[in-house]
Design a protein around this motif. Sequence first.
Motif, PDB file in Angstrom:
ATOM      1  N   LEU A 121     -13.015   3.966  -2.728  1.00 50.59           N
ATOM      2  CA  LEU A 121     -14.113   3.583  -3.627  1.00 50.59           C
ATOM      3  C   LEU A 121     -14.040   2.099  -3.982  1.00 50.59           C
ATOM      4  O   LEU A 121     -15.066   1.440  -4.160  1.00 50.59           O
ATOM      5  N   GLU A 176     -18.409   8.768  -8.549  1.00 45.44           N
ATOM      6  CA  GLU A 176     -19.491   9.377  -7.765  1.00 45.44           C
ATOM      7  C   GLU A 176     -20.656   9.775  -8.664  1.00 45.44           C
ATOM      8  O   GLU A 176     -21.818   9.693  -8.246  1.00 45.44           O
ATOM      9  N   ARG A 229     -17.634   0.308  -4.946  1.00 41.91           N
ATOM     10  CA  ARG A 229     -18.143   1.208  -5.992  1.00 41.91           C
ATOM     11  C   ARG A 229     -17.293   1.155  -7.250  1.00 41.91           C
ATOM     12  O   ARG A 229     -17.701   1.656  -8.297  1.00 41.91           O
ATOM     13  N   ARG A 251     -14.814  11.863  -9.490  1.00 41.98           N
ATOM     14  CA  ARG A 251     -16.030  12.445 -10.097  1.00 41.98           C
ATOM     15  C   ARG A 251     -16.776  11.406 -10.925  1.00 41.98           C
ATOM     16  O   ARG A 251     -18.001  11.341 -10.887  1.00 41.98           O
TER      17      ARG A 251
END
Length: 159
Positions: free
Chosen positions: A32, A156, A37, A153
């Motif tokens: 990530l 995302e 992200r 989690r």
Amino acid sequence: MPDETIRAVFDCSLFVQAFLNPTGAAGRCFELVRSGRAQLFVSPPTLTEVKEVLSRPRILNLLPHATPEQTATFLEDVVANATSLRVVPHKFRFERDPKDAPYLNLAIAARADYLVTRDRDLLDLMTGHAAECKEFRQRFRILKIIEPVEFLRAVEGAT
């Protein structure tokens, strides 16, 4: 990176787990970061610990085919994908486990949203009833200490 990017600090064990198993939860957390992200923060003391731990015979025995070059490449990848804070003020003294204090103080200095770990001492700061835990939550309300799967989690769900 944009201001809304999730800011994170990974503890040493997360880096070790990502190196040993790139497809596991810790490896996916690092992915990530690579994808932009999440923004990862490191410091010279945290990088030194990661390098030292990755060179321990016990860790090397878990990956007998790992070479010093692979370890160096992994560390270079970490540095290339992270923001390094050279100066990290000591804002919180962690009596329960002083070795974890550099990660806590790095997360505080970086204004991180998350400190990602599987370390029970750190995770207990979020739920513990000791004065130290309560003080931490009161002083550093934005920072959440969570496990890798929770981090996956959270990132995302935010994108």
